[in-house]
Design a protein around this motif. Structure first.
Motif, PDB file in Angstrom:
ATOM      1  N   UNK A  67      88.707  54.532  49.302  1.00  0.00           N
ATOM      2  CA  UNK A  67      87.417  53.956  48.952  1.00  0.00           C
ATOM      3  C   UNK A  67      86.820  53.285  50.187  1.00  0.00           C
ATOM      4  N   UNK A  68      85.586  53.618  50.506  1.00  0.00           N
ATOM      5  CA  UNK A  68      84.845  52.942  51.563  1.00  0.00           C
ATOM      6  C   UNK A  68      83.693  52.189  50.908  1.00  0.00           C
ATOM      7  N   UNK A  69      83.706  50.866  51.004  1.00  0.00           N
ATOM      8  CA  UNK A  69      82.679  50.030  50.381  1.00  0.00           C
ATOM      9  C   UNK A  69      81.769  49.459  51.459  1.00  0.00           C
ATOM     10  N   UNK A  70      80.461  49.641  51.291  1.00  0.00           N
ATOM     11  CA  UNK A  70      79.505  49.167  52.280  1.00  0.00           C
ATOM     12  C   UNK A  70      78.435  48.299  51.621  1.00  0.00           C
ATOM     13  N   UNK A  71      77.825  47.439  52.420  1.00  0.00           N
ATOM     14  CA  UNK A  71      76.703  46.633  51.964  1.00  0.00           C
ATOM     15  C   UNK A  71      75.957  46.139  53.190  1.00  0.00           C
ATOM     16  N   UNK A  72      74.681  45.876  53.036  1.00  0.00           N
ATOM     17  CA  UNK A  72      73.879  45.350  54.137  1.00  0.00           C
ATOM     18  C   UNK A  72      74.242  43.904  54.447  1.00  0.00           C
ATOM     19  N   UNK A  73      74.713  43.172  53.438  1.00  0.00           N
ATOM     20  CA  UNK A  73      74.983  41.740  53.566  1.00  0.00           C
ATOM     21  C   UNK A  73      76.469  41.461  53.744  1.00  0.00           C
ATOM     22  N   UNK A  74      76.826  40.968  54.925  1.00  0.00           N
ATOM     23  CA  UNK A  74      78.220  40.695  55.218  1.00  0.00           C
ATOM     24  C   UNK A  74      78.781  39.596  54.326  1.00  0.00           C
ATOM     25  N   UNK A  75      77.943  38.631  53.937  1.00  0.00           N
ATOM     26  CA  UNK A  75      78.414  37.539  53.075  1.00  0.00           C
ATOM     27  C   UNK A  75      78.945  38.062  51.752  1.00  0.00           C
ATOM     28  N   UNK A  76      78.289  39.100  51.221  1.00  0.00           N
ATOM     29  CA  UNK A  76      78.755  39.696  49.971  1.00  0.00           C
ATOM     30  C   UNK A  76      80.086  40.407  50.192  1.00  0.00           C
ATOM     31  N   UNK A  77      80.187  41.160  51.273  1.00  0.00           N
ATOM     32  CA  UNK A  77      81.431  41.878  51.561  1.00  0.00           C
ATOM     33  C   UNK A  77      82.585  40.913  51.821  1.00  0.00           C
ATOM     34  N   UNK A  78      82.299  39.760  52.402  1.00  0.00           N
ATOM     35  CA  UNK A  78      83.364  38.784  52.652  1.00  0.00           C
ATOM     36  C   UNK A  78      83.978  38.315  51.339  1.00  0.00           C
ATOM     37  N   UNK A  79      83.149  38.116  50.319  1.00  0.00           N
ATOM     38  CA  UNK A  79      83.675  37.724  49.013  1.00  0.00           C
ATOM     39  C   UNK A  79      84.508  38.847  48.420  1.00  0.00           C
ATOM     40  N   UNK A  80      84.020  40.077  48.547  1.00  0.00           N
ATOM     41  CA  UNK A  80      84.781  41.224  48.042  1.00  0.00           C
ATOM     42  C   UNK A  80      86.124  41.345  48.749  1.00  0.00           C
ATOM     43  N   UNK A  81      86.116  41.176  50.064  1.00  0.00           N
ATOM     44  CA  UNK A  81      87.356  41.310  50.840  1.00  0.00           C
ATOM     45  C   UNK A  81      88.380  40.255  50.453  1.00  0.00           C
ATOM     46  N   UNK A  82      87.902  39.065  50.091  1.00  0.00           N
ATOM     47  CA  UNK A  82      88.817  37.982  49.737  1.00  0.00           C
ATOM     48  C   UNK A  82      89.552  38.246  48.436  1.00  0.00           C
ATOM     49  N   UNK A  83      88.968  39.048  47.562  1.00  0.00           N
ATOM     50  CA  UNK A  83      89.607  39.285  46.263  1.00  0.00           C
ATOM     51  C   UNK A  83      90.224  40.671  46.133  1.00  0.00           C
ATOM     52  N   UNK A  84      89.912  41.580  47.049  1.00  0.00           N
ATOM     53  CA  UNK A  84      90.420  42.941  46.956  1.00  0.00           C
ATOM     54  C   UNK A  84      91.243  43.255  48.191  1.00  0.00           C
ATOM     55  N   UNK A  85      92.486  43.590  47.980  1.00  0.00           N
ATOM     56  CA  UNK A  85      93.364  43.937  49.089  1.00  0.00           C
ATOM     57  C   UNK A  85      94.033  45.274  48.776  1.00  0.00           C
ATOM     58  N   UNK A  86      93.755  46.268  49.587  1.00  0.00           N
ATOM     59  CA  UNK A  86      94.356  47.577  49.381  1.00  0.00           C
ATOM     60  C   UNK A  86      94.299  48.371  50.680  1.00  0.00           C
ATOM     61  N   UNK A  87      95.362  49.073  50.965  1.00  0.00           N
ATOM     62  CA  UNK A  87      95.361  49.935  52.147  1.00  0.00           C
ATOM     63  C   UNK A  87      94.427  51.126  51.963  1.00  0.00           C
ATOM     64  N   UNK A  88      94.029  51.366  50.720  1.00  0.00           N
ATOM     65  CA  UNK A  88      93.117  52.480  50.448  1.00  0.00           C
ATOM     66  C   UNK A  88      91.648  52.081  50.575  1.00  0.00           C
ATOM     67  N   UNK A  89      91.387  50.813  50.863  1.00  0.00           N
ATOM     68  CA  UNK A  89      90.017  50.315  50.905  1.00  0.00           C
ATOM     69  C   UNK A  89      89.639  49.898  52.315  1.00  0.00           C
ATOM     70  N   UNK A  90      88.466  50.366  52.745  1.00  0.00           N
ATOM     71  CA  UNK A  90      87.877  49.849  53.975  1.00  0.00           C
ATOM     72  C   UNK A  90      86.465  49.380  53.651  1.00  0.00           C
ATOM     73  N   UNK A  91      86.038  48.318  54.349  1.00  0.00           N
ATOM     74  CA  UNK A  91      84.717  47.756  54.109  1.00  0.00           C
ATOM     75  C   UNK A  91      83.933  47.747  55.406  1.00  0.00           C
TER      76      UNK A  91
END
Length: 268
Positions: A67-91
């Motif tokens: 899964x590759x998750x993208x967003x224009x707003x880094x602040x939103x991705x930072x919250x996502x990264x803090x709660x989602x941890x997976x080797x299958x995920x890149x942001x």
């Protein structure tokens, strides 16, 4: 899109995650991820991932997919990264109109409630089409009109009443301003997609209280800067008035209504 409409930062991003996601986005995220999972994609790109409501569902429903998750707003991705941890995920922070990925890189592209904010929707759709492999699907959801989403309709009306000479129009202009199925379907076709299927989906919309809804929508969305620009220092007072109106419409204690979105599946 104005600067204020990009303002999912700081406390707005945090309130979006704590208040908006459970109330509005999580129910549709579960449905959308199930649709994606039914096609068994190996590599998925999510656009406008926000704080990861759909991302979490994709990780759970696609245990072997990347899964590759993208967003224009880094602040939103930072919250996502803090709660989602997976080797299958890149942001990655990026613009949906300039995706930094090679042609035909993904089996599915997913965008929940982000297209309304794209300044150039045709360009964004062309980018989604470009990175899809032949036969892949673009899963896209947008909110239906304001009248089909009662919580938002009441908030919009009450905030407008608070500023009769210059009513904020964020909800009608942006999240609930892009719902013409014929227009969206035609734009997807112009972007190079073949078959486009759409359907309206109504789901329950619940919150712990009217106050929760008021805080979510007045302070956890870009409506917040529109209020603050009109009434510096009065954000809480306006929010309280909105909560009172919501209580009159939906009752005390836990509140419930319905919400409606439009789902598109566009085949590459």
């Amino acid at each position: 899109m104005t600067a204020s409409e990009k303002a999912f930062t700081g406390s707005v991003a945090a309130l979006y995650e704590s208040h908006m996601v459970p109330m509005l986005f999580a129910p549709y995220a579960a449905d959308l991820a199930a649709r994606v999972a039914a096609e068994h994609p190996a590599e998925v790109l999510e656009i406008a991932a926000g704080t990861g409501a759909v991302t979490a569902e994709l990780l759970a429903r696609l245990p072997d997919a990347a899964i590759t998750a993208t967003d224009l707003n880094q602040a939103m991705l930072d919250i996502a990264a803090a709660k989602l941890a997976s080797r299958r995920l890149r942001m990655r922070s990026c613009n949906a109109q300039e995706l930094p990925f090679d042609d035909q890189s993904f089996d599915a592209v997913v965008c929940q409630f982000g297209a309304m904010f794209f300044p150039d929707k045709l360009t964004a759709y062309r980018e989604a089409r470009r990175v899809l492999r032949p036969g892949g699907t673009y899963f896209l959801s947008v909110w239906d009109d304001l009248e089909s989403n009662p919580f938002a309709a009441v908030v919009h009306e009450m905030v407008a009443n608070a500023f009769p000479d210059n009513p904020p129009e964020f909800f009608r202009r942006m999240p609930h301003g892009y719902h013409d199925v014929a227009v969206i379907t035609a734009t997807l076709a112009s972007a190079g997609f073949g078959t486009v299927h759409s359907e309206r989906l109504t789901l329950p919309c619940r919150a712990p209280s009217a106050e929760h809804v008021a805080v979510a929508m007045c302070q956890g969305t870009p409506l917040r800067p529109e209020i603050e620009q009109r009434a510096p220092g009065r954000l809480d007072a306006v929010t309280d008035k909105v909560a009172t109106a919501l209580g009159r419409s939906f009752g005390k204690g836990p509140v419930a209504t319905t919400m409606r979105a439009i789902l598109f599946e566009a085949r590459a």
